[in-house]
Design an enzyme around this catalytic site. Structure first.
Site, PDB file in Angstrom:
ATOM      1  N   THR A  76     -20.434  20.836  52.294  1.00 15.26           N
ATOM      2  CA  THR A  76     -20.783  21.885  53.247  1.00 15.26           C
ATOM      3  C   THR A  76     -19.977  21.711  54.522  1.00 15.26           C
ATOM      4  OG1 THR A  76     -23.030  21.812  52.431  1.00 15.26           O
ATOM      5  CG2 THR A  76     -22.670  22.905  54.527  1.00 15.26           C
ATOM      6  N   VAL A  77     -19.327  22.742  54.975  1.00 15.42           N
ATOM      7  CA  VAL A  77     -18.675  22.673  56.280  1.00 15.42           C
ATOM      8  C   VAL A  77     -19.311  23.619  57.275  1.00 15.42           C
ATOM      9  CG1 VAL A  77     -16.456  21.793  55.524  1.00 15.42           C
ATOM     10  CG2 VAL A  77     -16.877  24.231  55.471  1.00 15.42           C
TER      11      VAL A  77
END
Lengths: 245, 235
Positions: free
Chosen positions: A12-13
């Site tokens: 996840t960014v």
């Protein structure tokens, strides 16, 4: 366009579909949570009637942040609750009738979120957990995406931390009745609707009191009167003294 | 990001050079706060504020930074609370295992060494915890140990860590360490040290935005641990 050989990112960014603030308050007989039912996709209002407060056994969990991560967390918690009721474990926690309290769930969620953040793949949420503590008293706690835990008598996530917390800090008393607590939360939700541009006036409440856990259906806040405020009807400069919003 | 601007009377030319910006999830947060400890011939006093911050937000005014690892030894930690909580859990477990294996609780110098190796064990993804360990050593004398985030430690007479460290340590240097003073170094009682630490935290609370709300003070002697709280400004 990406060339075919580049692998996709697995960590996840940034969050994509998100919920905004969740508020919680402890009153004389239990805990009340409130959240609106809007899911945002950046600046788009993607879905307007989605509950962000869920009950799992005797605990209510509210989430702000990435909604898909909340869905996964609920899956995990439901599986854990099922495991508890269907297996026998030599542990007083499980053989007692009470099972996992909200405080246990809070600690478990903390471990879950901390281990994901330590792999650089966080559950991008700030969770509120409400119910009872290990001693049977009303419990309200939060866990954020890196595993920071806070237990208090009133907590707000997201924008609520800036807009609602000052009001909650001012108005909270240990002997608040349910009606007073609800009125305070609804007032805070109205203010959030006016000032948080990712909020909506369609909200949901949840209550953990005595031995019952109730999650309400979504309903609309009555904001009609507030739009009639002088500041919204007259332009700046015409108002006495104030000259502001 | 850099912006180059050249303007003349007729026209203005703006050339922009920008470096690539990387968005990255940070596993750390700075939750602020100050901790301090002072040792004496048969006592140690350890103090910490109770504010938990994140950015410009106050998450709680009533969170403890002190954790008793044995009944003679207290760990005071500032930094990233989630890492501090994890560190405390790990130390509690290791301390319990020691107790089961040796049939006695760890003494303070052993705890000090254990904390150091635990921190160094995460040398390449550190616990963002700035620790001060305070306890009564095996001879009954007060001990203070100060640490960095990766386990380098030293026994000192007094120490402070956290966001208000720079306000507290120079004060303690003068009043406890007797630096830049002409009188002989006094031997202070625990009660006198408690009052000095209250002053230190008042000063730190005045200038450090992350320090405030309350100070929790624990006095450790061979008879056990006594706790008191002291109010600070909430701004």
């Amino acid at each position: 366009m990406l060339p075919a050989a580049v692998p996709s990112r697995q960590h996840t960014v940034q969050p994509m579909v998100t919920g905004t603030s969740v508020l919680g308050i402890v009153y004389d007989k239990g805990v009340l949570l409130a959240a609106d039912t809007l899911l945002s996709y950046g600046s788009m209002a993607k879905a307007q009637n989605i509950p962000r407060l869920h009950a799992v056994e005797k605990t209510v969990i509210g989430a702000s942040g990435e909604y898909s991560d909340f869905q996964r967390i609920l899956e995990i918690l439901k599986a854990k609750a099922l495991e508890e009721t269907t297996t026998s474990v030599m542990d007083s926690l499980y053989t007692e009738e009470s099972g996992m309290t909200a405080e246990n769930t809070w600690n478990y969620l903390r471990m879950l979120l901390y281990s994901r953040r330590s792999k650089f793949n966080p559950f991008w949420n700030e969770l509120l957990v409400a119910g009872k503590d290990l001693k049977g008293k009303p419990f309200l706690g939060s866990v954020d995406k890196i595993g920071t835990t806070v237990r208090d008598n009133f907590i707000a996530t997201g924008f609520g931390a800036y807009l609602a917390m000052p009001l909650l800090r001012e108005k909270w008393r240990p002997d608040l009745t349910e009606g007073e607590a609800r009125a305070l939360l609804e007032d805070c939700m109205k203010i959030l609707f006016f000032r948080d541009c990712r909020a909506s006036p369609r909200i949901q409440l949840a209550k953990c009191a005595d031995d019952e856990v109730l999650v309400s259906e979504p309903y609309e806040l009555d904001t009609a009167a507030a739009w009639q405020a002088e500041a919204y009807r007259q332009s700046v400069g015409e108002l006495e003294d104030d000259g502001g919003w | 990001m850099g912006t180059l601007m050249a303007s003349t009377e007729e026209s203005s030319v703006v050339a922009t050079t920008s470096l690539p910006i990387e968005h990255r999830f940070s596993p750390y947060d700075f939750n602020g706060g100050t901790v301090a400890a002072v040792s004496g011939p048969d006592y140690v006093v350890v103090a910490a504020d109770t504010r938990l911050s994140s950015g410009y937000e106050i998450k709680s005014r009533n969170v403890t930074k002190l954790h008793a690892l044995t009944d003679k030894c207290i760990l005071a930690s500032a930094g990233c609370k989630t890492d501090v909580d994890q560190l405390r859990s790990v130390l509690d477990i290791r301390g319990k295992m020691y107790q089961y294996n040796h049939r006695k609780p760890m003494n303070t110098p052993s705890v000090a060494q254990m904390l150091s190796v635990t921190l160094y064990g995460k040398r390449f993804f550190p616990y963002y915890a700035f620790n001060v360990l305070a306890g009564i050593d095996a001879q009954g004398v007060g001990a203070v140990y100060s640490y960095d985030a990766i386990g380098s430690f030293e026994r000192t007479q007094y120490s402070a860590a956290g966001s208000g460290q720079a306000y507290v340590i120079p004060f303690l240097d003068n009043v406890i360490g007797n630096r830049n003073r002409l009188e002989e170094k006094p031997i202070l009682t625990a009660t006198e040290v408690v009052e000095l630490l209250k002053d230190a935290f008042l000063s730190a609370g005045e200038r450090d935005i992350y320090t405030g709300d309350q100070v929790e003070i624990m006095v450790v002697t061979r008879d056990g641990i006594q706790t008191q709280t002291f109010a600070l400004k909430a701004d």
